[in-house]
Design a protein around this motif. Structure first.
Motif, PDB file in Angstrom:
ATOM      1  N   ASN A 190       0.917  -1.267  -0.067  1.00 51.93           N
ATOM      2  CA  ASN A 190       0.113   0.215   0.070  1.00 51.93           C
ATOM      3  C   ASN A 190       0.820   1.123  -0.079  1.00 51.93           C
ATOM      4  O   ASN A 190       1.677   1.348   0.983  1.00 51.93           O
ATOM      5  CB  ASN A 190      -1.062   0.118   1.261  1.00 51.93           C
ATOM      6  CG  ASN A 190      -2.050  -0.957   1.308  1.00 51.93           C
ATOM      7  OD1 ASN A 190      -2.612  -1.224   2.352  1.00 51.93           O
ATOM      8  ND2 ASN A 190      -2.066  -2.042   0.182  1.00 51.93           N
ATOM      9  N   VAL A 191       0.701   2.041  -1.013  1.00 49.64           N
ATOM     10  CA  VAL A 191       1.150   3.634  -0.963  1.00 49.64           C
ATOM     11  C   VAL A 191       0.395   4.489  -0.656  1.00 49.64           C
ATOM     12  O   VAL A 191      -0.835   4.486  -1.578  1.00 49.64           O
ATOM     13  CB  VAL A 191       2.337   3.658  -2.038  1.00 49.64           C
ATOM     14  CG1 VAL A 191       3.465   2.584  -2.183  1.00 49.64           C
ATOM     15  CG2 VAL A 191       1.486   3.723  -3.335  1.00 49.64           C
ATOM     16  N   ALA A 192       0.711   5.638  -0.127  1.00 49.47           N
ATOM     17  CA  ALA A 192      -0.290   6.625   0.145  1.00 49.47           C
ATOM     18  C   ALA A 192       0.269   8.030   0.658  1.00 49.47           C
ATOM     19  O   ALA A 192       1.093   7.767   1.466  1.00 49.47           O
ATOM     20  CB  ALA A 192      -1.496   6.175   1.179  1.00 49.47           C
ATOM     21  N   ALA A 193      -0.016   9.021   0.363  1.00 51.99           N
ATOM     22  CA  ALA A 193       0.095  10.468   0.876  1.00 51.99           C
ATOM     23  C   ALA A 193      -1.259  10.920   1.480  1.00 51.99           C
ATOM     24  O   ALA A 193      -2.197  11.051   0.481  1.00 51.99           O
ATOM     25  CB  ALA A 193       0.924  11.314  -0.051  1.00 51.99           C
ATOM     26  N   LEU A 194      -1.481  10.931   2.771  1.00 55.98           N
ATOM     27  CA  LEU A 194      -2.582  11.514   3.131  1.00 55.98           C
ATOM     28  C   LEU A 194      -2.547  12.827   3.884  1.00 55.98           C
ATOM     29  O   LEU A 194      -2.929  13.711   3.430  1.00 55.98           O
ATOM     30  CB  LEU A 194      -3.366  10.349   4.088  1.00 55.98           C
ATOM     31  CG  LEU A 194      -3.557   8.876   3.724  1.00 55.98           C
ATOM     32  CD1 LEU A 194      -4.159   8.205   4.584  1.00 55.98           C
ATOM     33  CD2 LEU A 194      -4.490   9.095   2.475  1.00 55.98           C
ATOM     34  N   GLY A 195      -1.956  12.862   4.987  1.00 59.95           N
ATOM     35  CA  GLY A 195      -1.463  14.114   5.556  1.00 59.95           C
ATOM     36  C   GLY A 195      -2.733  14.958   6.208  1.00 59.95           C
ATOM     37  O   GLY A 195      -2.597  16.107   6.407  1.00 59.95           O
ATOM     38  N   ASN A 196      -3.881  14.334   6.515  1.00 63.72           N
ATOM     39  CA  ASN A 196      -4.821  15.032   7.379  1.00 63.72           C
ATOM     40  C   ASN A 196      -4.467  15.460   8.755  1.00 63.72           C
ATOM     41  O   ASN A 196      -5.014  16.284   9.064  1.00 63.72           O
ATOM     42  CB  ASN A 196      -6.200  13.906   7.178  1.00 63.72           C
ATOM     43  CG  ASN A 196      -6.585  13.607   5.809  1.00 63.72           C
ATOM     44  OD1 ASN A 196      -6.039  14.167   4.910  1.00 63.72           O
ATOM     45  ND2 ASN A 196      -7.226  12.575   5.646  1.00 63.72           N
ATOM     46  N   ARG A 243       1.534  -5.315   3.204  1.00 62.63           N
ATOM     47  CA  ARG A 243       0.444  -5.813   3.902  1.00 62.63           C
ATOM     48  C   ARG A 243       0.284  -7.254   3.521  1.00 62.63           C
ATOM     49  O   ARG A 243       0.925  -7.823   2.531  1.00 62.63           O
ATOM     50  CB  ARG A 243      -0.636  -5.418   3.096  1.00 62.63           C
ATOM     51  CG  ARG A 243      -0.957  -3.769   3.435  1.00 62.63           C
ATOM     52  CD  ARG A 243      -1.083  -3.223   4.736  1.00 62.63           C
ATOM     53  NE  ARG A 243      -2.140  -3.973   5.343  1.00 62.63           N
ATOM     54  CZ  ARG A 243      -3.428  -3.585   5.429  1.00 62.63           C
ATOM     55  NH1 ARG A 243      -3.860  -2.353   4.744  1.00 62.63           N
ATOM     56  NH2 ARG A 243      -4.472  -4.265   5.968  1.00 62.63           N
ATOM     57  N   TRP A 271      -6.514  -5.960   7.523  1.00 68.81           N
ATOM     58  CA  TRP A 271      -6.685  -6.699   6.120  1.00 68.81           C
ATOM     59  C   TRP A 271      -8.407  -6.824   6.085  1.00 68.81           C
ATOM     60  O   TRP A 271      -8.911  -7.615   6.826  1.00 68.81           O
ATOM     61  CB  TRP A 271      -6.205  -7.869   5.893  1.00 68.81           C
ATOM     62  CG  TRP A 271      -6.009  -8.348   4.537  1.00 68.81           C
ATOM     63  CD1 TRP A 271      -7.056  -9.237   4.038  1.00 68.81           C
ATOM     64  CD2 TRP A 271      -5.407  -7.838   3.384  1.00 68.81           C
ATOM     65  NE1 TRP A 271      -7.047  -9.535   2.763  1.00 68.81           N
ATOM     66  CE2 TRP A 271      -6.028  -8.514   2.212  1.00 68.81           C
ATOM     67  CE3 TRP A 271      -4.456  -6.906   2.993  1.00 68.81           C
ATOM     68  CZ2 TRP A 271      -5.476  -8.561   0.950  1.00 68.81           C
ATOM     69  CZ3 TRP A 271      -3.777  -6.934   1.862  1.00 68.81           C
ATOM     70  CH2 TRP A 271      -4.406  -7.650   0.969  1.00 68.81           C
ATOM     71  N   PRO A 272      -8.878  -6.851   4.706  1.00 67.40           N
ATOM     72  CA  PRO A 272      -8.428  -5.657   3.867  1.00 67.40           C
ATOM     73  C   PRO A 272      -8.695  -4.423   3.932  1.00 67.40           C
ATOM     74  O   PRO A 272      -8.235  -3.704   2.907  1.00 67.40           O
ATOM     75  CB  PRO A 272      -9.231  -6.444   2.387  1.00 67.40           C
ATOM     76  CG  PRO A 272     -10.652  -6.491   3.168  1.00 67.40           C
ATOM     77  CD  PRO A 272     -10.305  -6.905   4.743  1.00 67.40           C
ATOM     78  N   GLY A 273      -8.914  -3.782   4.808  1.00 58.83           N
ATOM     79  CA  GLY A 273      -9.078  -2.361   5.297  1.00 58.83           C
ATOM     80  C   GLY A 273      -7.525  -1.646   5.511  1.00 58.83           C
ATOM     81  O   GLY A 273      -6.580  -2.376   5.131  1.00 58.83           O
ATOM     82  N   PRO A 274      -7.475  -0.313   5.385  1.00 54.83           N
ATOM     83  CA  PRO A 274      -6.464   0.298   5.232  1.00 54.83           C
ATOM     84  C   PRO A 274      -5.793   0.142   6.925  1.00 54.83           C
ATOM     85  O   PRO A 274      -6.724  -0.054   7.726  1.00 54.83           O
ATOM     86  CB  PRO A 274      -6.698   1.876   4.890  1.00 54.83           C
ATOM     87  CG  PRO A 274      -8.350   1.918   5.066  1.00 54.83           C
ATOM     88  CD  PRO A 274      -8.765   0.661   5.145  1.00 54.83           C
ATOM     89  N   TRP A 298      -4.689   2.780   8.971  1.00 56.39           N
ATOM     90  CA  TRP A 298      -4.620   4.073   9.558  1.00 56.39           C
ATOM     91  C   TRP A 298      -5.830   3.880  10.619  1.00 56.39           C
ATOM     92  O   TRP A 298      -6.884   3.625  10.374  1.00 56.39           O
ATOM     93  CB  TRP A 298      -4.805   5.320   8.609  1.00 56.39           C
ATOM     94  CG  TRP A 298      -3.613   5.338   7.883  1.00 56.39           C
ATOM     95  CD1 TRP A 298      -2.318   5.844   8.199  1.00 56.39           C
ATOM     96  CD2 TRP A 298      -3.446   4.826   6.376  1.00 56.39           C
ATOM     97  NE1 TRP A 298      -1.507   5.788   6.831  1.00 56.39           N
ATOM     98  CE2 TRP A 298      -2.414   5.156   5.910  1.00 56.39           C
ATOM     99  CE3 TRP A 298      -4.591   4.390   5.443  1.00 56.39           C
ATOM    100  CZ2 TRP A 298      -2.099   4.912   4.802  1.00 56.39           C
ATOM    101  CZ3 TRP A 298      -3.968   4.027   4.411  1.00 56.39           C
ATOM    102  CH2 TRP A 298      -2.758   4.202   3.689  1.00 56.39           C
TER     103      TRP A 298
END
Lengths: 140, 140
Positions: free
Chosen positions: B78-84, B96, B103-106, B108
């Motif tokens: 999984n790759v992500a830039a969220l930054g909230n 993962r 699994w299978p949710g994210p 965070w």
């Protein structure tokens, strides 16, 4: 031969295409939630793309992100490739607002989707076609 | 002047550095969860990086992803830039497994983090130093 995964076909609306990626809109008006799908067969991970395609992907993602930030007055853009449920590589680009129901958490797996009205889809498709530049082609 | 956000400093362990990004390990042994932080001041979004830095970012992310896929026998990256929550641009790269608790949710916002034992951190730092190539520098 590239073919869009049936689950993406079912959950999303076709908006257009960049040189590498098909641009889809998630049919959930809760968030301005777009998905880029590289039109390459049998790719599950970003790192399986060629170096050139990786450069195209990040470029198309950023072009889309800049437009979303402006068009939807986003407080934050979220980008992600997860693919735990749908194996075909697809890249989420989501305009987030501090007022949206999932903030500050991620959007995946939250409440049921609220489908768009047809006029809203036409409006988004037209705005994308106007804003995303010469190499973007609007389509339905 | 680039300075690592205090929240990232608190939650993560320094592993090393690529030409663009600092490589951190989230101090949560539940998942092999790494974070790339471009060493550029005042950047919140991927699309705020220069085109050259965007290319560096996706390249470093894919180098890291390939290693994680192999080293941790990942079922999915999984790759992500969220930054909230943390505004400084940081890029998650997570190995993962279908057997992991999210699994299978994210990943965070799931359960409390399980900190690493010091030996486990040393092992990961050494493996990263051996595997990530000539332009990667191990550091603590």
């Amino acid at each position: 031969m590239f073919e869009l995964h049936p689950r993406l076909k079912q959950d999303c609306i076709a908006i257009g295409g960049f040189p590498l990626c098909r641009l889809l809109l998630m049919n959930d008006s809760t968030y301005p939630w777009f998905i880029l799908v590289p039109e390459r067969a049998d790719i599950r991970e970003v790192h399986e793309l060629t170096d050139d395609d990786q450069v195209r992907l990040i470029g198309e993602s950023s072009r889309l992100s800049r437009w979303l930030a402006e068009e939807f007055e986003a407080d934050k853009i979220n980008v992600a490739a997860l693919g735990n449920m749908v194996p075909q590589l697809h890249w989420h680009v989501i305009a987030r607002h501090v007022s949206d129901p999932a903030w500050p958490g991620p959007v995946w797996g939250k409440g049921p989707p609220k489908p768009y009205a047809p006029e809203a889809i036409d409006r988004i498709r037209d705005a994308a076609g106007d804003a995303l530049g010469e190499t973007f082609v609007k389509r339905s």
